[in-house]
Design an enzyme around this catalytic site. Sequence first.
Site: not given
Lengths: 200, 200
Positions: B13, B184
């Site tokens: 990511s 998040w």
Amino acid sequence: MKAPIEFYFDFASPYAYLAATQVEALAARLDRPLHWRAILMGAVLKVTGGVPNLAKPLQGDYLRRDVPRCARRLGVPLAHPLPSPFASLAASRAFYWLDAVGGEHSPVALAHAVFNAHWADGRDMAMPENVLDVAAGLGLDRAAVEAGLADPSVKERLRVETEAAIGRGVFGVPYFIVDDEPFWGADRMGELEAWVGGGW
Amino acid sequence: MKAPIEFYFDFASPYAYLAATQVEALAARLDRPLHWRAILMGAVLKVTGGVPNLAKPLQGDYLRRDVPRCARRLGVPLAHPLPSPFASLAASRAFYWLDAVGGEHSPVALAHAVFNAHWADGRDMAMPENVLDVAAGLGLDRAAVEAGLADPSVKERLRVETEAAIGRGVFGVPYFIVDDEPFWGADRMGELEAWVGGGW
């Protein structure tokens, strides 16, 4: 005339509601016009193949915790338990009908009233009757709004706005475009402000 | 001892890469221990039914623009064009192997080196040989690392860590949990800091 901030939203999104409570102050600080653009995320998701975030495993649970947390931080009223997203067809059509007819009533005021009714007061804005009640509460003629919801040109306007948003890359809401620069998410409004203030 | 910040990441990511460059300073400011937890998003997506964000229509285009924008803002080096996400199995196993064997070499240093090699230098970290090169560049014994990648206990550790993350609700990376509060996204690190600083 400075280029506007384009503000894409769906009444069905709690994060769009949160953004709507902040976006006018943001535009004022930046001295930019603000264009409110209601769209239907359902049509967007047909293009992207996505599902509503609140319906996703794990992520849905997180969002049900995060939305109230964000609202508390911003001091924005929110119903408890968190209302469900809703089919915002009637609300979006009412918004564009009012935008088209003009007059003394502001479509932005109606947008705020619809957002508040659903997300702060827990009144189901999927129901056209409830949207009409909200409009009437602002002094709008209920019968005229009801006729507006069925007006083909209003339906077409909503369809065109949603297609145009997809054409500009909008895949989620709230979404902002300013000076051709896109920002996705209520949590990126500070970044948008810094960008307009000088980029990096 | 204060409760740690749990930092869940997948080497694949780019936002986890960006977060990795900031998270140690964050933990230091908050005077909290920091636990680095490599996971495999592929296993998470099997549970959630999702697809990688960079592979999504419209959203993928946005992210390819947003990642470099975020990197510029943070002053973090990034290869151009943006490298692709990659299968991070070897990198993640190398990380946990080093965590298990202990010694003079830090698994966090290896994590930074792997992140940098892929995202800043554009070296494909899907290739085990490249991961071994990076490890060797840190002074690790290449043959020992290679053996570690095949160690059943290392494979099991990665599986267990990923399952545990899913059990705690992790649906995307970077993801942080501190004092049972989840955050998040690399763009929520400031919010995490404010939360630990006093909540709201």
